[in-house]
Design a protein around this motif. Structure first.
Motif, short mmCIF file in Angstrom:
data_model
loop_
_atom_site.label_atom_id
_atom_site.label_comp_id
_atom_site.label_asym_id
_atom_site.label_seq_id
_atom_site.Cartn_x
_atom_site.Cartn_y
_atom_site.Cartn_z
N SER A 99 0.56 -1.29 0.07
CA SER A 99 -0.08 0.31 -0.08
C SER A 99 1.20 1.26 -0.51
CB SER A 99 -0.68 0.34 1.04
OG SER A 99 -0.35 0.27 2.83
N ALA A 100 0.57 2.59 -0.66
CA ALA A 100 1.59 3.67 -0.72
C ALA A 100 2.10 3.37 0.68
CB ALA A 100 0.21 4.80 -1.33
N GLN A 101 0.97 3.50 1.85
CA GLN A 101 1.17 4.12 3.76
C GLN A 101 2.03 3.59 3.82
OE1 GLN A 101 0.28 6.61 5.00
NE2 GLN A 101 2.38 6.47 6.41
N GLU A 102 1.80 1.24 3.61
CA GLU A 102 2.79 0.88 3.99
C GLU A 102 4.45 1.06 3.37
OE1 GLU A 102 3.90 -4.28 3.77
OE2 GLU A 102 1.94 -2.83 3.00
N LEU A 103 4.54 1.42 2.21
CA LEU A 103 5.77 1.84 1.28
C LEU A 103 6.63 2.56 2.15
CD1 LEU A 103 8.05 1.03 -0.76
CD2 LEU A 103 6.83 2.82 -2.05
N LYS A 104 5.66 3.93 2.89
CA LYS A 104 6.11 5.03 2.71
C LYS A 104 7.06 4.86 4.32
CE LYS A 104 2.68 7.56 1.51
NZ LYS A 104 2.01 8.61 1.12
N GLU A 105 6.42 4.11 5.36
CA GLU A 105 6.69 3.66 6.24
C GLU A 105 7.71 2.24 6.39
OE1 GLU A 105 3.52 1.85 7.85
OE2 GLU A 105 1.95 3.55 8.60
N LYS A 106 8.11 2.03 5.53
CA LYS A 106 8.99 1.14 5.26
C LYS A 106 10.21 2.13 4.72
CE LYS A 106 7.72 -3.54 4.05
NZ LYS A 106 8.60 -4.40 5.47
N ILE A 107 9.88 2.99 3.89
CA ILE A 107 10.91 3.48 3.52
C ILE A 107 11.35 4.55 4.96
CG2 ILE A 107 11.79 6.33 2.42
CD1 ILE A 107 9.94 5.04 0.23
N ASN A 108 10.62 4.74 5.76
CA ASN A 108 11.19 5.74 6.99
C ASN A 108 11.24 4.53 7.85
OD1 ASN A 108 10.77 9.01 7.16
ND2 ASN A 108 8.45 8.44 6.04
N ASP A 109 11.42 3.40 8.26
CA ASP A 109 12.21 2.79 8.99
C ASP A 109 13.87 3.09 8.34
OD1 ASP A 109 10.08 2.11 10.26
OD2 ASP A 109 9.62 0.10 9.55
N ILE A 110 13.90 2.85 7.56
CA ILE A 110 15.45 3.39 6.75
C ILE A 110 16.19 4.31 7.05
CG2 ILE A 110 16.79 2.78 5.03
CD1 ILE A 110 14.53 0.72 4.01
N ILE A 111 15.17 5.36 6.59
CA ILE A 111 15.63 6.87 6.34
C ILE A 111 14.12 7.79 6.90
CG2 ILE A 111 16.70 8.50 4.74
CD1 ILE A 111 18.21 6.93 3.36
N PRO A 112 14.68 7.80 8.61
CA PRO A 112 13.30 9.03 8.44
C PRO A 112 13.42 9.91 7.86
CG PRO A 112 14.54 8.13 10.50
CD PRO A 112 15.65 7.30 9.20
N CYS A 113 12.72 11.09 6.75
CA CYS A 113 12.55 11.49 6.37
C CYS A 113 11.74 11.76 5.80
CB CYS A 113 13.38 11.50 5.02
SG CYS A 113 13.48 10.75 3.38
N SER A 114 10.94 13.18 5.70
CA SER A 114 9.92 14.16 4.92
C SER A 114 9.80 13.67 3.41
CB SER A 114 10.30 15.44 4.03
OG SER A 114 10.03 15.97 5.57
N ILE A 115 9.18 12.48 2.75
CA ILE A 115 9.13 12.60 1.45
C ILE A 115 8.61 13.49 0.37
CG2 ILE A 115 8.42 10.89 -0.40
CD1 ILE A 115 8.50 8.78 2.19
N HIS A 116 9.65 13.88 -0.29
CA HIS A 116 9.03 14.88 -1.52
C HIS A 116 7.47 14.59 -2.59
CE1 HIS A 116 11.84 17.39 0.61
NE2 HIS A 116 12.71 16.84 0.59
N THR A 117 6.80 15.27 -3.12
CA THR A 117 5.74 14.30 -4.09
C THR A 117 5.15 16.25 -4.63
OG1 THR A 117 4.07 14.75 -3.01
CG2 THR A 117 5.45 12.75 -2.23
#
Length: 191
Positions: free
Chosen positions: A47-65
């Protein structure tokens, strides 16, 4: 060294993208940019949310869209290099044709005007047919560098290629010296 990472809609490659993100996190300060489709679509992979959570688990950051968030990076020299990984066929075609209509294409355009290296990790089911011309166009264009590619399933998808995730960091290092890693055509992945 500051690296931008653009994530586009090759949804089957998100595990590879997470692998690459994990490999690069200790070597670079990373800013994440995401296409609208990756930012909003739920797929059979994540899911879009799950992917963003996995990214933030690796690198806590803002995701620019958004285009506005992305555009400022080039003129302000905020990045040393930009990695588009995975680079979908849609994004590959837009870059080759100079189409600028989303955060990713705006960021690439913005970085190119300051000769910031753009590293492309292609994931496409038809690079060895219709979209091959887009890949070769970028291969010969200044400041574009291609992560080595191979056929991922030559029996069932003979026109499909993917970027070699293990070669991303080496490709970035070469690109920072304005060199294309060789060979960039690796053949195929044994089935």
């Amino acid at each position: 060294m500051r690296l931008g990472i653009c994530i586009t809609g090759s949804f089957c490659s998100m595990d590879d993208m997470l692998y690459v993100l994990n490999e690069l996190k200790d070597s670079y300060d990373i800013d994440i940019f995401m296409s609208n489709n990756v930012n909003t679509m739920n797929t059979r992979f994540y899911s879009a949310q799950e992917l963003k959570e996995k990214i933030n688990d690796i690198i806590p950051c803002s995701i620019h869209t958004t285009i506005n968030e992305a555009e400022i990076y080039g003129p302000n020299h905020l990045l040393d290099a930009l990695l588009v990984y995975p680079c979908s066929n849609n994004t590959l075609a837009k870059l080759a044709l100079g189409i600028n209509d989303n955060a990713i294409t705006m960021l690439v355009k913005s970085c190119l005007r300051n000769s910031i290296p753009i590293i492309i990790g292609v994931y496409s089911n038809d690079v060895l047919s219709l979209s091959g011309t887009h890949l070769l166009t970028l291969y010969h264009r200044k400041n574009y560098y291609i992560v080595p590619i191979f056929q991922d399933n030559y029996k069932q998808k003979p026109n499909s290629v993917i970027a070699c995730k293990e070669k991303v960091n080496e490709t970035i290092k070469k690109a920072l010296n304005h060199e294309q890693i060789q060979p960039f055509l690796l053949g195929y992945k044994p089935l």
